[in-house]
Design a protein around this motif. Structure first.
Motif, PDB file in Angstrom:
ATOM      1  N   LEU A 148       0.824  -1.207   0.000  1.00 36.13           N
ATOM      2  CA  LEU A 148       0.000   0.000   0.000  1.00 36.13           C
ATOM      3  C   LEU A 148       0.859   1.258   0.000  1.00 36.13           C
ATOM      4  O   LEU A 148       0.510   2.260  -0.634  1.00 36.13           O
ATOM      5  N   GLU A 149       1.975   1.210   0.706  1.00 38.43           N
ATOM      6  CA  GLU A 149       2.890   2.349   0.706  1.00 38.43           C
ATOM      7  C   GLU A 149       3.395   2.633  -0.712  1.00 38.43           C
ATOM      8  O   GLU A 149       3.442   3.789  -1.151  1.00 38.43           O
ATOM      9  N   ALA A 150       3.771   1.585  -1.430  1.00 39.81           N
ATOM     10  CA  ALA A 150       4.239   1.756  -2.809  1.00 39.81           C
ATOM     11  C   ALA A 150       3.129   2.326  -3.692  1.00 39.81           C
ATOM     12  O   ALA A 150       3.365   3.218  -4.522  1.00 39.81           O
ATOM     13  N   TRP A 151       1.912   1.823  -3.518  1.00 38.21           N
ATOM     14  CA  TRP A 151       0.785   2.304  -4.323  1.00 38.21           C
ATOM     15  C   TRP A 151       0.515   3.776  -4.065  1.00 38.21           C
ATOM     16  O   TRP A 151       0.367   4.577  -5.003  1.00 38.21           O
ATOM     17  N   TYR A 152       0.436   4.179  -2.795  1.00 43.52           N
ATOM     18  CA  TYR A 152       0.185   5.580  -2.478  1.00 43.52           C
ATOM     19  C   TYR A 152       1.350   6.470  -2.927  1.00 43.52           C
ATOM     20  O   TYR A 152       1.136   7.616  -3.334  1.00 43.52           O
ATOM     21  N   THR A 153       2.562   5.953  -2.876  1.00 43.83           N
ATOM     22  CA  THR A 153       3.717   6.724  -3.348  1.00 43.83           C
ATOM     23  C   THR A 153       3.584   7.024  -4.835  1.00 43.83           C
ATOM     24  O   THR A 153       3.832   8.158  -5.284  1.00 43.83           O
ATOM     25  N   VAL A 154       3.199   6.029  -5.614  1.00 44.00           N
ATOM     26  CA  VAL A 154       2.991   6.229  -7.052  1.00 44.00           C
ATOM     27  C   VAL A 154       1.914   7.279  -7.293  1.00 44.00           C
ATOM     28  O   VAL A 154       2.077   8.197  -8.118  1.00 44.00           O
ATOM     29  N   LEU A 155       0.799   7.187  -6.564  1.00 45.03           N
ATOM     30  CA  LEU A 155      -0.283   8.150  -6.736  1.00 45.03           C
ATOM     31  C   LEU A 155       0.165   9.567  -6.378  1.00 45.03           C
ATOM     32  O   LEU A 155      -0.145  10.532  -7.096  1.00 45.03           O
ATOM     33  N   ILE A 156       0.868   9.697  -5.272  1.00 46.61           N
ATOM     34  CA  ILE A 156       1.325  11.017  -4.838  1.00 46.61           C
ATOM     35  C   ILE A 156       2.241  11.635  -5.887  1.00 46.61           C
ATOM     36  O   ILE A 156       2.116  12.820  -6.236  1.00 46.61           O
ATOM     37  N   GLU A 157       3.158  10.856  -6.406  1.00 48.17           N
ATOM     38  CA  GLU A 157       4.084  11.383  -7.405  1.00 48.17           C
ATOM     39  C   GLU A 157       3.374  11.736  -8.712  1.00 48.17           C
ATOM     40  O   GLU A 157       3.767  12.672  -9.400  1.00 48.17           O
ATOM     41  N   LEU A 158       2.331  10.988  -9.055  1.00 44.25           N
ATOM     42  CA  LEU A 158       1.593  11.267 -10.287  1.00 44.25           C
ATOM     43  C   LEU A 158       0.679  12.480 -10.149  1.00 44.25           C
ATOM     44  O   LEU A 158       0.524  13.252 -11.104  1.00 44.25           O
ATOM     45  N   LEU A 159       0.084  12.662  -8.972  1.00 45.59           N
ATOM     46  CA  LEU A 159      -0.998  13.628  -8.824  1.00 45.59           C
ATOM     47  C   LEU A 159      -0.619  14.896  -8.085  1.00 45.59           C
ATOM     48  O   LEU A 159      -1.385  15.866  -8.105  1.00 45.59           O
ATOM     49  N   TRP A 160       0.523  14.914  -7.399  1.00 41.67           N
ATOM     50  CA  TRP A 160       0.955  16.112  -6.680  1.00 41.67           C
ATOM     51  C   TRP A 160       2.237  16.662  -7.287  1.00 41.67           C
ATOM     52  O   TRP A 160       3.113  15.880  -7.694  1.00 41.67           O
ATOM     53  N   PRO A 161       2.411  17.984  -7.297  1.00 37.86           N
ATOM     54  CA  PRO A 161       3.732  18.542  -7.621  1.00 37.86           C
ATOM     55  C   PRO A 161       4.701  18.299  -6.467  1.00 37.86           C
ATOM     56  O   PRO A 161       4.298  18.065  -5.323  1.00 37.86           O
ATOM     57  N   LYS A 162       5.979  18.364  -6.783  1.00 39.10           N
ATOM     58  CA  LYS A 162       6.997  18.088  -5.764  1.00 39.10           C
ATOM     59  C   LYS A 162       6.875  19.033  -4.566  1.00 39.10           C
ATOM     60  O   LYS A 162       7.061  18.619  -3.419  1.00 39.10           O
TER      61      LYS A 162
END
Length: 248
Positions: A148-162
């Motif tokens: 789940l951590e990996a999944w949320y990390t992917v989403l955060i990187e795709l949907l949020w700016p740095k």
């Protein structure tokens, strides 16, 4: 009589209805979880989180008599936090933050090789991974949680700016026992707002991040003092506050 029967089906002649299994909805569950997680991340791109999953867990511990007396947390927007603090956490936690897409595979390999030799265990979690873990997940270790951590990390990187990732990180990271975020830490430990943190104070807050319930930003022992000095050197080496412009 026969003709009448041929025009209408007798109740016994109708094909039997297929009964739905009580588990027929199980295939929908993964789809629902994906939709909910995407919506969570999209909403928190524009709405500041009122609390994190870690804070909720610590509050439950406090009610059970096993945690801090209270959770100290106050959100501050990016412009209300001294640039020294996000710079310090990059220098301390994730110097490739501006370049990677959530996972630093070089750091992972170096940590694996280091840990194989024994001694102090070294982690390789990026800031994005830590945001995913702190904001959405529970404490502990399991393969489910890592997935789940990996999944949320992917989403955060795709949907949020740095910059948003780093803004959330410095607001939900634990800097002391029950003390979450830049503003709460600045007020508790230094009697000032997050906007007034200097380089030394910011580096010291970053220095306690590996174990904020063990180390103190106000009574730093030899390890925190050495780490603070090392972080300040790294802050200069990566370009000082100009480094943050890479996040735009």
């Amino acid at each position: 009589m026969q003709a009448q029967r041929s025009g209408t089906l007798d109740q016994h002649d109708r094909p039997p209805r297929r009964r739905r299994s009580r588990w027929h909805w199980l295939w929908k569950l993964p789809v629902l979880l994906v939709v909910v997680s995407v919506l969570q991340v999209l909403v928190l791109r524009v709405i500041d989180p009122p609390f994190s999953a870690y804070m909720a867990g610590r509050q439950l511990e406090a009610w059970a008599g096993n945690g801090p007396e209270r959770i100290d947390y106050a959100w501050r927007d990016w412009d209300a936090i001294a640039p020294a603090l996000p710079l310090a956490v990059i220098a301390s936690e994730d110097q490739n933050f501006a370049r990677h897409r959530g996972f630093d595979f070089d750091a992972i390999e170096k940590a694996r090789a280091h840990n194989a030799r024994g001694g102090r265990t070294r982690g390789a979690s990026t800031i994005s991974q830590q945001v995913a873990r702190n904001l959405f997940l529970w404490s502990g270790r399991s393969w489910v949680r890592k997935g789940l951590e990996a999944w949320y990390t992917v989403l955060i990187e795709l949907l949020w700016p740095k910059q948003r990732i780093l803004e959330v990180y410095v607001n939900v990271a634990e800097f002391g026992d029950g003390v979450y975020g830049a503003q709460a830490a600045a007020r508790r430990f230094y009697g000032r707002d997050a906007s007034a943190l200097d380089w030394t104070q910011s580096a010291r807050l970053a220095a306690v991040l590996p174990s904020p319930r063990r180390y103190s930003a106000t009574r730093p022992g030899p390890y925190v003092q050495r780490r603070t000095q090392a972080i300040q050197r790294q802050m200069r080496q990566i370009g000082g506050e100009a480094h943050l412009r890479q996040l735009d």
